[in-house]
Design a protein around this motif. Sequence first.
Motif, PDB file in Angstrom:
ATOM      1  N   SER A  80       0.828  -1.203   0.000  1.00  0.00           N
ATOM      2  CA  SER A  80       0.000   0.000   0.000  1.00  0.00           C
ATOM      3  C   SER A  80       0.865   1.257   0.000  1.00  0.00           C
ATOM      4  CB  SER A  80      -0.922  -0.005   1.229  1.00  0.00           C
ATOM      5  OG  SER A  80      -1.655   1.195   1.309  1.00  0.00           O
ATOM      6  N   GLN A  81       1.908   1.249   0.829  1.00  0.00           N
ATOM      7  CA  GLN A  81       2.819   2.401   0.891  1.00  0.00           C
ATOM      8  C   GLN A  81       3.612   2.548  -0.413  1.00  0.00           C
ATOM      9  OE1 GLN A  81       2.920   4.709   3.182  1.00  0.00           O
ATOM     10  NE2 GLN A  81       1.468   3.721   4.580  1.00  0.00           N
ATOM     11  N   ALA A  82       3.998   1.401  -1.007  1.00  0.00           N
ATOM     12  CA  ALA A  82       4.718   1.428  -2.283  1.00  0.00           C
ATOM     13  C   ALA A  82       3.842   2.039  -3.376  1.00  0.00           C
ATOM     14  CB  ALA A  82       5.151   0.013  -2.663  1.00  0.00           C
ATOM     15  N   ASP A  83       2.558   1.677  -3.354  1.00  0.00           N
ATOM     16  CA  ASP A  83       1.618   2.210  -4.342  1.00  0.00           C
ATOM     17  C   ASP A  83       1.474   3.725  -4.197  1.00  0.00           C
ATOM     18  OD1 ASP A  83      -0.231   1.734  -6.474  1.00  0.00           O
ATOM     19  OD2 ASP A  83      -1.870   2.047  -5.048  1.00  0.00           O
ATOM     20  N   LYS A  84       1.368   4.192  -2.964  1.00  0.00           N
ATOM     21  CA  LYS A  84       1.281   5.640  -2.723  1.00  0.00           C
ATOM     22  C   LYS A  84       2.548   6.348  -3.196  1.00  0.00           C
ATOM     23  CE  LYS A  84      -1.784   5.200   1.313  1.00  0.00           C
ATOM     24  NZ  LYS A  84      -1.839   5.221   2.796  1.00  0.00           N
ATOM     25  N   ARG A  85       3.684   5.722  -2.948  1.00  0.00           N
ATOM     26  CA  ARG A  85       4.950   6.320  -3.362  1.00  0.00           C
ATOM     27  C   ARG A  85       5.019   6.441  -4.884  1.00  0.00           C
ATOM     28  NH1 ARG A  85       7.830   9.908  -1.915  1.00  0.00           N
ATOM     29  NH2 ARG A  85       7.860   9.018   0.195  1.00  0.00           N
ATOM     30  N   PHE A  86       4.462   5.452  -5.584  1.00  0.00           N
ATOM     31  CA  PHE A  86       4.536   5.465  -7.052  1.00  0.00           C
ATOM     32  C   PHE A  86       3.962   6.751  -7.630  1.00  0.00           C
ATOM     33  CE2 PHE A  86       2.041   4.585 -11.003  1.00  0.00           C
ATOM     34  CZ  PHE A  86       3.125   4.578 -11.872  1.00  0.00           C
ATOM     35  N   TYR A  87       2.832   7.198  -7.149  1.00  0.00           N
ATOM     36  CA  TYR A  87       2.165   8.363  -7.740  1.00  0.00           C
ATOM     37  C   TYR A  87       2.966   9.651  -7.517  1.00  0.00           C
ATOM     38  CZ  TYR A  87      -1.553   5.163  -8.728  1.00  0.00           C
ATOM     39  OH  TYR A  87      -2.258   4.088  -9.227  1.00  0.00           O
ATOM     40  N   LYS A  88       3.850   9.635  -6.527  1.00  0.00           N
ATOM     41  CA  LYS A  88       4.756  10.772  -6.328  1.00  0.00           C
ATOM     42  C   LYS A  88       6.051  10.575  -7.130  1.00  0.00           C
ATOM     43  CE  LYS A  88       3.059  11.665  -1.622  1.00  0.00           C
ATOM     44  NZ  LYS A  88       3.407  11.659  -0.177  1.00  0.00           N
ATOM     45  N   TRP A  89       6.542   9.332  -7.108  1.00  0.00           N
ATOM     46  CA  TRP A  89       7.825   9.024  -7.757  1.00  0.00           C
ATOM     47  C   TRP A  89       7.757   9.230  -9.265  1.00  0.00           C
ATOM     48  CZ3 TRP A  89      12.695   8.926  -6.974  1.00  0.00           C
ATOM     49  CH2 TRP A  89      13.560   8.197  -7.780  1.00  0.00           C
ATOM     50  N   ARG A  90       6.628   8.881  -9.876  1.00  0.00           N
ATOM     51  CA  ARG A  90       6.526   9.008 -11.329  1.00  0.00           C
ATOM     52  C   ARG A  90       6.540  10.464 -11.784  1.00  0.00           C
ATOM     53  NH1 ARG A  90       0.323   7.500 -13.253  1.00  0.00           N
ATOM     54  NH2 ARG A  90      -0.738   9.235 -12.198  1.00  0.00           N
ATOM     55  N   GLU A  91       6.287  11.392 -10.857  1.00  0.00           N
ATOM     56  CA  GLU A  91       6.308  12.814 -11.187  1.00  0.00           C
ATOM     57  C   GLU A  91       7.706  13.415 -11.116  1.00  0.00           C
ATOM     58  OE1 GLU A  91       3.678  14.325 -12.381  1.00  0.00           O
ATOM     59  OE2 GLU A  91       2.435  12.532 -12.075  1.00  0.00           O
ATOM     60  N   THR A  92       8.651  12.673 -10.579  1.00  0.00           N
ATOM     61  CA  THR A  92      10.017  13.203 -10.467  1.00  0.00           C
ATOM     62  C   THR A  92      10.656  13.289 -11.846  1.00  0.00           C
ATOM     63  OG1 THR A  92      10.915  10.987 -10.069  1.00  0.00           O
ATOM     64  CG2 THR A  92      10.376  12.317  -8.138  1.00  0.00           C
ATOM     65  N   SER A  93      11.602  14.190 -11.993  1.00  0.00           N
ATOM     66  CA  SER A  93      12.288  14.378 -13.278  1.00  0.00           C
ATOM     67  C   SER A  93      13.396  13.336 -13.448  1.00  0.00           C
ATOM     68  CB  SER A  93      12.894  15.772 -13.347  1.00  0.00           C
ATOM     69  OG  SER A  93      13.914  15.904 -12.356  1.00  0.00           O
ATOM     70  N   TYR A  94      13.804  13.133 -14.694  1.00  0.00           N
ATOM     71  CA  TYR A  94      14.922  12.219 -14.947  1.00  0.00           C
ATOM     72  C   TYR A  94      16.190  12.724 -14.277  1.00  0.00           C
ATOM     73  CZ  TYR A  94      12.384   9.278 -18.247  1.00  0.00           C
ATOM     74  OH  TYR A  94      11.499   8.397 -18.817  1.00  0.00           O
ATOM     75  N   SER A  95      16.369  14.030 -14.225  1.00  0.00           N
ATOM     76  CA  SER A  95      17.584  14.571 -13.600  1.00  0.00           C
ATOM     77  C   SER A  95      17.607  14.257 -12.110  1.00  0.00           C
ATOM     78  CB  SER A  95      17.675  16.083 -13.836  1.00  0.00           C
ATOM     79  OG  SER A  95      16.560  16.745 -13.284  1.00  0.00           O
ATOM     80  N   GLU A  96      16.427  14.280 -11.468  1.00  0.00           N
ATOM     81  CA  GLU A  96      16.356  13.937 -10.049  1.00  0.00           C
ATOM     82  C   GLU A  96      16.645  12.453  -9.837  1.00  0.00           C
ATOM     83  OE1 GLU A  96      13.145  14.260  -6.343  1.00  0.00           O
ATOM     84  OE2 GLU A  96      12.785  15.369  -8.199  1.00  0.00           O
ATOM     85  N   ARG A  97      16.052  11.617 -10.668  1.00  0.00           N
ATOM     86  CA  ARG A  97      16.300  10.169 -10.555  1.00  0.00           C
ATOM     87  C   ARG A  97      17.761   9.847 -10.847  1.00  0.00           C
ATOM     88  NH1 ARG A  97      11.313   8.372 -14.425  1.00  0.00           N
ATOM     89  NH2 ARG A  97       9.741   9.709 -13.447  1.00  0.00           N
ATOM     90  N   LYS A  98      18.311  10.546 -11.837  1.00  0.00           N
ATOM     91  CA  LYS A  98      19.719  10.333 -12.201  1.00  0.00           C
ATOM     92  C   LYS A  98      20.631  10.621 -11.013  1.00  0.00           C
ATOM     93  CE  LYS A  98      23.334  12.098 -15.290  1.00  0.00           C
ATOM     94  NZ  LYS A  98      23.632  12.943 -16.480  1.00  0.00           N
ATOM     95  N   LYS A  99      20.369  11.735 -10.346  1.00  0.00           N
ATOM     96  CA  LYS A  99      21.188  12.124  -9.191  1.00  0.00           C
ATOM     97  C   LYS A  99      21.162  11.044  -8.115  1.00  0.00           C
ATOM     98  CE  LYS A  99      21.564  15.831  -5.741  1.00  0.00           C
ATOM     99  NZ  LYS A  99      20.929  17.080  -5.227  1.00  0.00           N
ATOM    100  N   LEU A 100      19.977  10.502  -7.846  1.00  0.00           N
ATOM    101  CA  LEU A 100      19.836   9.452  -6.829  1.00  0.00           C
ATOM    102  C   LEU A 100      20.487   8.152  -7.265  1.00  0.00           C
ATOM    103  CD1 LEU A 100      16.129  10.158  -5.830  1.00  0.00           C
ATOM    104  CD2 LEU A 100      18.134  10.496  -4.367  1.00  0.00           C
ATOM    105  N   MET A 101      20.343   7.804  -8.553  1.00  0.00           N
ATOM    106  CA  MET A 101      20.923   6.545  -9.035  1.00  0.00           C
ATOM    107  C   MET A 101      22.453   6.617  -9.035  1.00  0.00           C
ATOM    108  SD  MET A 101      19.933   3.517  -9.772  1.00  0.00           S
ATOM    109  CE  MET A 101      18.179   3.719 -10.089  1.00  0.00           C
ATOM    110  N   LEU A 102      23.004   7.770  -9.352  1.00  0.00           N
ATOM    111  CA  LEU A 102      24.464   7.932  -9.273  1.00  0.00           C
ATOM    112  C   LEU A 102      24.935   7.868  -7.819  1.00  0.00           C
ATOM    113  CD1 LEU A 102      25.100  10.715 -11.950  1.00  0.00           C
ATOM    114  CD2 LEU A 102      25.687   8.274 -12.112  1.00  0.00           C
ATOM    115  N   ALA A 103      24.095   8.353  -6.906  1.00  0.00           N
ATOM    116  CA  ALA A 103      24.420   8.241  -5.478  1.00  0.00           C
ATOM    117  C   ALA A 103      24.412   6.776  -5.044  1.00  0.00           C
ATOM    118  CB  ALA A 103      23.424   9.050  -4.650  1.00  0.00           C
ATOM    119  N   ALA A 104      23.506   5.968  -5.610  1.00  0.00           N
ATOM    120  CA  ALA A 104      23.476   4.532  -5.308  1.00  0.00           C
ATOM    121  C   ALA A 104      24.747   3.864  -5.808  1.00  0.00           C
ATOM    122  CB  ALA A 104      22.243   3.891  -5.936  1.00  0.00           C
TER     123      ALA A 104
END
Length: 453
Positions: free
Chosen positions: A31-55
Motif C-alpha cells: 500500500s505504501q509502495a503504491d502511494k509512493r509510485f504516484y509521487k515518484w513518477r512525477e520526479t524528473s529524470y535529472s532527479e532520478r539520475k542524481k539518486l541513481m548515481l548516489a546509489a
Amino acid sequence: MGTKTSINPYTGKKIDSFKTHTKTEVKEILSQADKRFYKWRETSYSERKKLMLAAALELKKNKKEYAQTMTNEMGKPIKQAIAEIEKCAWVCEYYAEHAEKQLSNETIKTDAHKSYVSYEPIGVVLAVMPWNYPFWQVFRFAAPALMAGNIGVLKHASNVFGSALNIEKVFKRAGFPEYCFTTLKVGSDMIEEIIENPIVKAVTLTGSGPAGSSVASIAGKNIKKSVLELGGNNALVVLNDCDIDTTIDTCVQARFQNTGQSCIAGKRLLVDASISEEFIQNLIKKVRELKSGDPMDEETYIGTLAREDLAQDLEKQVSATIQAGAKLEIGGKRQNAYFEPTVVSSVTSDMAMFKEETFGPALSITTFETIEEAIELSNTSKFGLGVSIFSENIEAAEKLAYRFDEGAVFINELVKSDPRLPFGGVKESGYGRELSNHGITEFVNRKTVYINK
C-alpha cells in the motif's frame, strides 16, 4: 510471524535470523509502495539520475561490507563478490546516464497533426530473485525500473536475506524516498498472494524452470506482465582452428567462476575430435590449478556451493553420468557443501550432465566430427540462454550464429551480461529481456498519443 535463518555454507554456522513479514505487514508495504509510485513518477529524470548515481557511489564506497555479507551467506569467493558489487555500480551509472534518452517520446508520422509513443511507468513491480548473484540479479532489474519511474519490491531467496536488506540499505543511503524499493522478508508460499494483489502490476523472476512456470501461470491468470530469466545449459563449441591456450582460459572461467553456480555458465564443452586429446589434457592442467578454500581468502577461486543439498544434487548428476559410461578426468568428490572442480569426458547426449542443468563446478566434454554435428549437439537442449563459439575464423563463425537456438551467441568469449546489451533466453530459458534499452521498456506502458488540430 516466522523466522528465516541464514547459514554460512563454508563453516556450517548460523549467521543470522530474520523475522518474516506477516500478511498484514506485506499488504501495508504494498500500500505504501503504491502511494509512493504516484509521487515518484512525477520526479524528473535529472532527479532520478542524481539518486541513481548516489546509489552507484554507495556501492563503490561500501563494496567490501556488502561483498562480505554475500560471501558469508552463499559462499561466493570474496574477490568475485567485490567484482559483483562493482558491476552493480556500473548498471546504476549506465541507466542514470541513458534512461531519459531510452524512454524519450518516439515521434511517428501519420495523418495526424502529431502522433507519438510515450513510455510511461506502470507502478509497483515484484522481483523474485535467486541467491547465486544476490546483488547483480536484483540491480539489473532495479536500476532500469526505478529510472523508468516504477517502484520495486523484492522477494529474495531466503538464504540471502542479509544481502536483500543491504540492497534496500543502498537505496536508502543514496537518498531514494521511502518505499521506492523495499525488501519483503517472506517465503515462496507468499508469492501467489503478492502477485494477485492489484497493486502489483508486473513480476520479473530469475530462477529455476519450475519457479518460473509457477510465477508465469499466476501472473497470466491475473493478466499481468512477466519476464522470466530461467536456467541454462550453455555449450562451449570449440572448433579445430581456435587459439587453444586462450580458449582453454576462457572455458575454465566460463564454467568455474562463481563456483559454477550460474545460469549462463558454459556447462557442456563440445570440442572438435581432431584437437580433443591435446585440448582436454591442457584444460585439466588449468582446472587442477584452481584454488579451493575459504571464500574469504582473496586467493580462493572455488568456494563452496550455497547449500549442502545443492552439492548433493550435483554429486548425483556426476555419478549418474559416470555410471552411464563417461570418464571422470578430475575431481568428483564432495565434502559437505564443497564439490571439487570436476571434468567428465566421453559424455553423450543421453547422459545426465548433458541433458540436465548442472549448477556447480562440473564440466562435461563431448566430441564432434563436423560443425553440423556440433550445432545439433548444442541445440539438443531444452534451454536456450547462450552459446560460445571459439574459432580463429571470425567471419565463418559469425555466419553460424543464426543457426544456434539461443538468446545470445558469443564468439571467442564466455557468455556474460552487459548493461549495454539485451540479456535473456529462448525455449525453457525464459522470455523477455533485461538490460539495455530493451530491458528498460519491459515494464512501461507504450502509450500511443494521437493529436489532430
